[in-house]
Motif scaffolding. Structure first.
Motif, PDB file in Angstrom:
ATOM      1  N   MET A  12       8.836  29.324 -24.243  1.00  0.00           N
ATOM      2  CA  MET A  12       7.445  29.628 -24.603  1.00  0.00           C
ATOM      3  C   MET A  12       6.866  30.632 -23.605  1.00  0.00           C
ATOM      4  O   MET A  12       7.000  30.466 -22.403  1.00  0.00           O
ATOM      5  CB  MET A  12       6.615  28.343 -24.602  1.00  0.00           C
ATOM      6  N   THR A  24       0.855  30.885 -23.749  1.00  0.00           N
ATOM      7  CA  THR A  24       0.717  30.720 -25.187  1.00  0.00           C
ATOM      8  C   THR A  24       0.520  29.274 -25.598  1.00  0.00           C
ATOM      9  O   THR A  24       0.059  29.003 -26.696  1.00  0.00           O
ATOM     10  CB  THR A  24       1.947  31.285 -25.923  1.00  0.00           C
ATOM     11  N   GLN A  25       0.858  28.313 -24.746  1.00  0.00           N
ATOM     12  CA  GLN A  25       0.676  26.910 -25.105  1.00  0.00           C
ATOM     13  C   GLN A  25      -0.785  26.577 -25.371  1.00  0.00           C
ATOM     14  O   GLN A  25      -1.094  25.681 -26.155  1.00  0.00           O
ATOM     15  CB  GLN A  25       1.219  26.002 -23.998  1.00  0.00           C
ATOM     16  N   SER A  26      -1.709  27.282 -24.734  1.00  0.00           N
ATOM     17  CA  SER A  26      -3.129  26.964 -24.892  1.00  0.00           C
ATOM     18  C   SER A  26      -3.839  27.854 -25.899  1.00  0.00           C
ATOM     19  O   SER A  26      -5.055  27.744 -26.067  1.00  0.00           O
ATOM     20  CB  SER A  26      -3.836  27.062 -23.539  1.00  0.00           C
ATOM     21  N   TRP A  74      -6.631  26.441 -28.534  1.00  0.00           N
ATOM     22  CA  TRP A  74      -7.092  25.103 -28.164  1.00  0.00           C
ATOM     23  C   TRP A  74      -8.590  24.955 -28.377  1.00  0.00           C
ATOM     24  O   TRP A  74      -9.378  25.866 -28.102  1.00  0.00           O
ATOM     25  CB  TRP A  74      -6.773  24.825 -26.688  1.00  0.00           C
ATOM     26  N   ASP A  79      -8.808  19.715 -27.046  1.00  0.00           N
ATOM     27  CA  ASP A  79      -7.453  19.995 -26.580  1.00  0.00           C
ATOM     28  C   ASP A  79      -7.427  20.235 -25.071  1.00  0.00           C
ATOM     29  O   ASP A  79      -6.528  19.761 -24.364  1.00  0.00           O
ATOM     30  CB  ASP A  79      -6.882  21.225 -27.296  1.00  0.00           C
ATOM     31  N   ALA A  89      -5.533  17.987 -22.177  1.00  0.00           N
ATOM     32  CA  ALA A  89      -4.582  18.563 -21.221  1.00  0.00           C
ATOM     33  C   ALA A  89      -4.943  18.181 -19.791  1.00  0.00           C
ATOM     34  O   ALA A  89      -4.075  17.809 -18.985  1.00  0.00           O
ATOM     35  CB  ALA A  89      -4.549  20.079 -21.372  1.00  0.00           C
ATOM     36  N   GLN A  96      -2.775  18.254 -16.184  1.00  0.00           N
ATOM     37  CA  GLN A  96      -2.636  19.704 -16.051  1.00  0.00           C
ATOM     38  C   GLN A  96      -3.881  20.226 -15.339  1.00  0.00           C
ATOM     39  O   GLN A  96      -4.936  19.583 -15.331  1.00  0.00           O
ATOM     40  CB  GLN A  96      -2.439  20.348 -17.414  1.00  0.00           C
ATOM     41  N   ARG A 156      -3.275  27.295 -36.445  1.00  0.00           N
ATOM     42  CA  ARG A 156      -3.382  25.888 -36.073  1.00  0.00           C
ATOM     43  C   ARG A 156      -4.177  25.123 -37.123  1.00  0.00           C
ATOM     44  O   ARG A 156      -5.145  25.634 -37.689  1.00  0.00           O
ATOM     45  CB  ARG A 156      -4.053  25.747 -34.705  1.00  0.00           C
TER      46      ARG A 156
END
Length: 614
Positions: free
Chosen positions: A1, A5-7, A10, A14, A18, A23, A461
């Motif tokens: 990844m 890009t994971q967030s 959001w 979200d 996290a 995190q 999403r």
């Protein structure tokens, strides 16, 4: 990844999840910034490493001040962007005009409020220069393309703010809205655009367009997030002469069967795809239980014409007068021509237009008072970048068909995604209501977004509902009623005439007894807590908090307002009875509720042992 890009995409929930999972803002936001491209036209400024570090240090201090309780910081570590006509301390402001550029010495009030709630500013966004336009192309920093098809416009003037939210680069952004700049880009990019009641969000630290009409607006992927942001950013600000206190007299909810108005005459400028999505939206609203009724739209159209073809354009002239004289070439030619039109209006013209505005606004407000909201297409059509270049004024005006009147009439508005056209471009509807009905529009908007469950912006999403969001609003109070105030009962009007809305029918905890009180007119029950009691049917109504006092004033003894426990453990305000009045009263607990007792009030036929009149 890829880093960051994971967030992407959001929501506030979200980010909270996290951080609850250990995190950190430092890691997540630093990675997210790596995905930003300074050369793409949505951004004018992106946070430097030093700017991010300063904010993270301040966030750490805020958290320490709250003893590590992140719940006290509702936007803890949530990234956002602002339109570059809004000041942030230590950042440059341009309003998309390099010759106008200056470095802000203090934060705009809305920015300060958001950072105090824990939000982190990651960038400032492109706009139609000096917030003059609904297209998103009038900027020396480049035209911001539509997030679904780059051949089409993004909408403006808050083009960059809408683009970065639609792509999920930030969770929310601030725009401004005078003629529709906080709504048109939302419609073109499949996101939510909240255009608040004027004066709710301070404009201190915002470069004016039309100062008497300007609003700071909010873009988000969900209605839940837009409302949370507005609640954090808003509030009375003595530094803004146009700031207002919310009187808390307006409804904060809509009924289960909302009554909606639509224009009796619709204009789509030949765009059959836009018309089709709007008509399908009306069918979906009816499927949700809404009642739809056409109204005379001519006062709305007439008022809309005043914004750019009346003296309010002179407010823009006031702002840019010095630059027009000293460096006219620094201003976009289309913007300059619009702004110069303000020079032709006299003081007499201005007062005549203001009298007309006030008369039309009164008519509009009286019309809308009979409905929960007016539902219009956010825009009647969309255009390509090439088309806008060929007809920069005429097509821009088309975009404002259903937006230009809103601030002139002092209304609240909420732009919502409504589906996709046959060509794959998004379309939207806008809910419009009277002043301070923002929460009620949000209530309906949440239902709509949950009903459609469209993907969020251009992120792909899925939409996830949060039914408990904003359950405890400071501007309203929940009231449990058990007897003569129930729906259809003689005193229910004391709720409805105060704009209270039925939220649910439920039961008390299984520890109450219900009594028929003797000698009451109309007949009333008394509710009393008792360890040997049962669950009693109640209705819960939500009432504007400013109307609560006058409601309580009408409650006669032996009744009063106290705390009532529901079967799921909530505590709400509700009717209780003084113990002395229960002596000799008929215990009707076994009926389970007042309505059942009234329906069976013939005691002789039903064999009820109760010797006192009720």
């Amino acid at each position: 990844m890829a880093a960051g890009t994971q967030s992407i995409g959001w929501t506030i929930a979200d980010w909270a999840a996290a951080y609850a999972n250990h995190q950190t803002p430092q890691a997540l936001l630093s990675e997210l910034l790596l995905t930003f491209d300074q050369d793409e036209p949505a951004w004018i400024w992106i946070a430097s490493e030093a700017q991010l570090d300063r904010q993270l240090a301040q966030l750490a201090k805020l958290l320490a001040d709250h003893q590590g309780d992140k719940s006290k910081l509702p936007l803890y570590g949530v990234p956002f962007a602002i339109k570059d006509n809004i000041d942030a301390k230590g950042w440059s402001t341009t309003a998309a005009c390099p010759a106008y550029q200056y470095q802000a010495e203090v934060d705009a009030t809305v920015v300060a409020n958001l950072q105090a709630a824990g939000a982190i500013l990651l960038g400032k966004t492109n706009l139609d220069q000096f917030a003059t336009g609904l297209v998103g192309t009038r900027s020396p920093y480049g035209a911001v393309p539509n997030t679904f098809n780059p051949e089409y416009v993004s909408g403006g003037s808050s083009s960059g703010s809408a683009s970065v939210v639609a792509r999920g680069l930030v969770t929310f952004s601030l725009g401004t809205d005078t003629a529709g700049s906080g709504r048109v880009p939302a419609g073109f990019n499949n996101i939510v655009g909240l255009k608040p009641t004027r004066g709710w969000l301070s404009t201190a630290g915002v470069i004016p367009a039309c100062r008497s009409l300007d609003c700071v607006s909010v873009f988000a992927l969900t209605v839940d997030d837009a409302v949370k942001v507005a609640q954090a950013a808003g509030g009375f600000d003595a530094a803004d002469p146009y700031s207002r206190q919310n009187p808390n007299t307006a409804s904060t909810k809509v009924s289960s069967k909302p009554k909606l108005a639509i224009p009796d005459k619709l204009e789509f400028f030949g765009d059959k795809q836009a018309e089709q999505v709007y008509l399908q939206s009306l069918e979906k609203l009816q499927a949700m239980g809404c009642e739809i009724e056409a109204i005379d739209y001519s006062p709305f159209s007439e008022l809309a014409e005043l914004l750019y073809y009346g003296p309010w354009v002179a407010e823009r002239t006031v702002v840019l007068n010095d630059l027009l004289k000293s460096d006219p070439d620094a201003i976009n030619p289309v913007v300059a021509n619009i702004v110069r039109n303000g020079e032709k209006y006299s003081a007499c013209d201005t007062f005549a237009a203001e009298y007309k505005r006030q008369a039309l606004a009164r008519t509009i407000q009286q019309t809308l008072s009979a409905y929960d909201a007016l539902v219009v297409p956010t825009t009647p059509t969309i255009r390509t970048l090439v088309e806008i270049e060929q007809e920069p004024v005429a097509y821009n005006s088309q975009f404002g068909t259903y937006t230009n009147f809103t601030n002139l009439a002092d209304l609240s508005a909420l732009a919502l995604p409504s589906g996709f056209r046959e060509d794959g471009l998004p379309a939207g509807i806008t809910l419009i209501a009277s002043t301070w009905h923002d929460q009620a529009l949000a209530d309906l908007g949440k239902r709509w977004q949950e009903f459609l469950s469209l993907p969020l912006g251009a992120t792909g999403r899925a939409y996830t509902s949060h039914p408990d969001a904003d359950d405890n609003l400071a501007s309203s109070v929940k009231v449990a009623v058990v007897g003569a105030h129930l729906t259809g009962m003689p005193l229910n009007f004391q709720l409805t005439t105060r704009d209270a809305v039925l939220i649910e029918t439920t039961k008390t905890a299984p520890e109450y007894k219900l009594y028929a009180l003797p000698g009451t007119t109309p007949p009333k029950p008394g509710l009393a807590r008792d360890s040997k009691g049962e669950s009693i049917i109640i209705e819960i109504w939500e009432m504007p908090i400013a109307r609560f006092g006058e409601f309580v004033r009408e409650i006669p003894p032996p009744l009063g307002i106290g705390n009532v426990k529901t079967e799921d453990g909530r505590i709400v305000k509700g009717f209780i009875c003084e113990p002395w009045a229960l002596e000799g009263a008929c215990d009707i607990t076994h009926f389970g509720g007042w309505r059942a007792f009234i329906q069976n009030k013939n005691q002789t036929e039903k064999g009820i042992a109760c010797s006192v009149p009720y």
